[in-house]
Write an enzyme that holds these catalytic residues in place. Sequence first.
Site, PDB file in Angstrom:
ATOM      1  N   ASP A   1     -12.975  -8.348   3.800  1.00 34.94           N
ATOM      2  CA  ASP A   1     -14.202  -8.262   2.996  1.00 34.94           C
ATOM      3  C   ASP A   1     -14.836  -9.638   2.871  1.00 34.94           C
ATOM      4  O   ASP A   1     -16.050  -9.802   2.952  1.00 34.94           O
ATOM      5  CB  ASP A   1     -13.905  -7.712   1.592  1.00 34.94           C
ATOM      6  CG  ASP A   1     -14.152  -6.215   1.491  1.00 34.94           C
ATOM      7  OD1 ASP A   1     -13.946  -5.522   2.506  1.00 34.94           O
ATOM      8  OD2 ASP A   1     -14.550  -5.740   0.406  1.00 34.94           O
TER       9      ASP A   1
ATOM     10  N   ASP B   1      -6.926  -6.676   3.854  1.00 40.15           N
ATOM     11  CA  ASP B   1      -7.973  -5.959   3.119  1.00 40.15           C
ATOM     12  C   ASP B   1      -8.908  -6.968   2.464  1.00 40.15           C
ATOM     13  O   ASP B   1     -10.137  -6.881   2.582  1.00 40.15           O
ATOM     14  CB  ASP B   1      -7.321  -5.066   2.058  1.00 40.15           C
ATOM     15  CG  ASP B   1      -8.347  -4.322   1.228  1.00 40.15           C
ATOM     16  OD1 ASP B   1      -9.298  -3.790   1.818  1.00 40.15           O
ATOM     17  OD2 ASP B   1      -8.202  -4.276  -0.013  1.00 40.15           O
TER      18      ASP B   1
ATOM     19  N   LYS C   1       2.345 -15.318   2.824  1.00 44.55           N
ATOM     20  CA  LYS C   1       2.598 -16.052   1.570  1.00 44.55           C
ATOM     21  C   LYS C   1       4.091 -16.358   1.540  1.00 44.55           C
ATOM     22  O   LYS C   1       4.811 -16.021   0.589  1.00 44.55           O
ATOM     23  CB  LYS C   1       2.133 -15.196   0.378  1.00 44.55           C
ATOM     24  CG  LYS C   1       2.159 -15.891  -0.975  1.00 44.55           C
ATOM     25  CD  LYS C   1       1.111 -16.976  -1.139  1.00 44.55           C
ATOM     26  CE  LYS C   1       1.311 -17.714  -2.451  1.00 44.55           C
ATOM     27  NZ  LYS C   1       0.446 -18.913  -2.584  1.00 44.55           N
TER      28      LYS C   1
ATOM     29  N   TYR D   1       0.813  -1.216   0.000  1.00 42.80           N
ATOM     30  CA  TYR D   1       0.000   0.000   0.000  1.00 42.80           C
ATOM     31  C   TYR D   1       0.848   1.269   0.000  1.00 42.80           C
ATOM     32  O   TYR D   1       0.466   2.269  -0.590  1.00 42.80           O
ATOM     33  CB  TYR D   1      -0.886   0.040   1.255  1.00 42.80           C
ATOM     34  CG  TYR D   1      -2.257  -0.553   1.080  1.00 42.80           C
ATOM     35  CD1 TYR D   1      -2.404  -1.900   0.761  1.00 42.80           C
ATOM     36  CD2 TYR D   1      -3.401   0.212   1.241  1.00 42.80           C
ATOM     37  CE1 TYR D   1      -3.656  -2.456   0.614  1.00 42.80           C
ATOM     38  CE2 TYR D   1      -4.659  -0.344   1.098  1.00 42.80           C
ATOM     39  CZ  TYR D   1      -4.783  -1.670   0.786  1.00 42.80           C
ATOM     40  OH  TYR D   1      -6.027  -2.203   0.651  1.00 42.80           O
TER      41      TYR D   1
ATOM     42  N   ASP E   1      -3.683 -18.037   0.425  1.00 50.04           N
ATOM     43  CA  ASP E   1      -4.632 -18.724  -0.462  1.00 50.04           C
ATOM     44  C   ASP E   1      -5.407 -19.784   0.315  1.00 50.04           C
ATOM     45  O   ASP E   1      -6.629 -19.911   0.185  1.00 50.04           O
ATOM     46  CB  ASP E   1      -3.931 -19.314  -1.698  1.00 50.04           C
ATOM     47  CG  ASP E   1      -2.693 -20.135  -1.367  1.00 50.04           C
ATOM     48  OD1 ASP E   1      -2.207 -20.074  -0.214  1.00 50.04           O
ATOM     49  OD2 ASP E   1      -2.200 -20.849  -2.264  1.00 50.04           O
TER      50      ASP E   1
HETATM   51  C1  IPM Z   1     -10.669  -0.744   3.562  1.00 48.45           C
HETATM   52  C2  IPM Z   1     -10.802  -0.106   2.208  1.00 48.45           C
HETATM   53  C3  IPM Z   1      -9.594   0.786   1.978  1.00 48.45           C
HETATM   54  C4  IPM Z   1      -8.362  -0.092   1.987  1.00 48.45           C
HETATM   55  C5  IPM Z   1      -9.671   1.634   0.702  1.00 48.45           C
HETATM   56  C6  IPM Z   1     -10.922   2.500   0.685  1.00 48.45           C
HETATM   57  C7  IPM Z   1      -8.455   2.478   0.510  1.00 48.45           C
HETATM   58  O1  IPM Z   1     -10.937  -1.077   1.223  1.00 48.45           O
HETATM   59  O2  IPM Z   1     -10.607  -0.011   4.562  1.00 48.45           O
HETATM   60  O3  IPM Z   1     -10.637  -1.968   3.624  1.00 48.45           O
HETATM   61  O4  IPM Z   1      -8.006  -0.680   0.972  1.00 48.45           O
HETATM   62  O5  IPM Z   1      -7.743  -0.201   3.041  1.00 48.45           O
HETATM   63 MG    MG Z   2     -11.166  -3.030   1.950  1.00 48.45          MG
END
Ligand code: IPM
Ligand code: MG
Length: 352
Positions: free
Chosen positions: A246, A242, A186, A136, A218
């Site tokens: 999700d 990240d 990884k 990042y 993975d």
């Molecule tokens: C999160 C989001 C952010 C990230 C984006 C909006 C930059 O996806 O907080 O997970 O990638 O960290």
């Molecule tokens: Mg995110």
Amino acid sequence: MKIAILAGDGIGPEIMGEARKVMNALDLPDCTIMEGDVGGAGYKKHGHPLPPETLDMAKAADAVLFGAVGDPDCDNLERHLRPEQAILGLRQALGLFANLRPATMFPGLEDLSALRPEVARAIDLLIVRELNGDVYFGEKAIRTLEDGRRQGYDFMSYAEDEVRRIAHAGFRAAQTRKKRLTSVDKANVLETSQLWRDVVIEVARDYPDVELSHMYVDNAAMQLVRDPGQFDVIVTGNLFGDILSDQASMCVGSIGLLASASLGEERTEWGTKGLYEPIHGSAPDIAGQGKANPMATILSLAMMLRHSFGREADAARVEKAVARVLEQGIKGADLGGSAGTAEIGDAVLASL
Ligand code: IPM
Ligand code: MG
């Protein structure tokens, strides 16, 4: 208690309005509430997604309650002016390196999970994601090679002290839970991950009471849908965290219910300075319609009370109030219900 409220874009202002109602209903000591513009809203008013006055406000605060950023109007701006840069800039400027993302199944909502209910029922995990390093924040660019081809690159790296501090955060979190920590990397391919693994093993010596295991990312992605109940705390780098967080949110069923805390080393009078935000985005498609579920923001408020202000009883009260509203069957559209933003906020107030 100095609190900076940054509602941001899309549904941000609506969901924040409900969190503020809840905050006002609690019997809190004197609060100084500051409000600032961020994201697309910051860009439109001040020409920058993280205007200097907003950053100063966040620096001066004990805690930041953050809504959401992201605005389709801004998608074609240069990268450093896009709304997402506000949250990345805050994480970096405030040194918020530890991102706590709990994913827990709310009883009765198993049917909303993308997984079979009997698999989803057991989910009670916490992802501890590193936030200040990795690919990042490494050098990145699109360059033209000698032969004229364009090449994009992003430099991935972790220094040992960066790994060590997030590893400590992971172990400490595990100590407050089921004492199992899975470090995700990884290391079969990446040197960055090899160092990560070596350092996590070193740090483990300080936590003999925590059972440490390692998993390639993975495999972790696969295990998270195969048998998510096996996880207690997962500690991982910025990019893997990240993606996995999700994924974990959909295993639980509603991204509209998940809160997060981003913590650094700076202490407040009562705890740790932090930034608290729902893990969902700004949902521009339903913005301004009073449809968004404010629960994740209300639960972020609870995390703020716990971590930055040492108010465990208030935090638990807010969390119980939300759980009770769900039990009553009051659900937003994201949960297959029809309750609107204000209706959900009012129900949480009544339940408080
Ligand atoms: C999160 C989001 C952010 C990230 C984006 C909006 C930059 O996806 O907080 O997970 O990638 O960290
Ligand atoms: Mg995110």
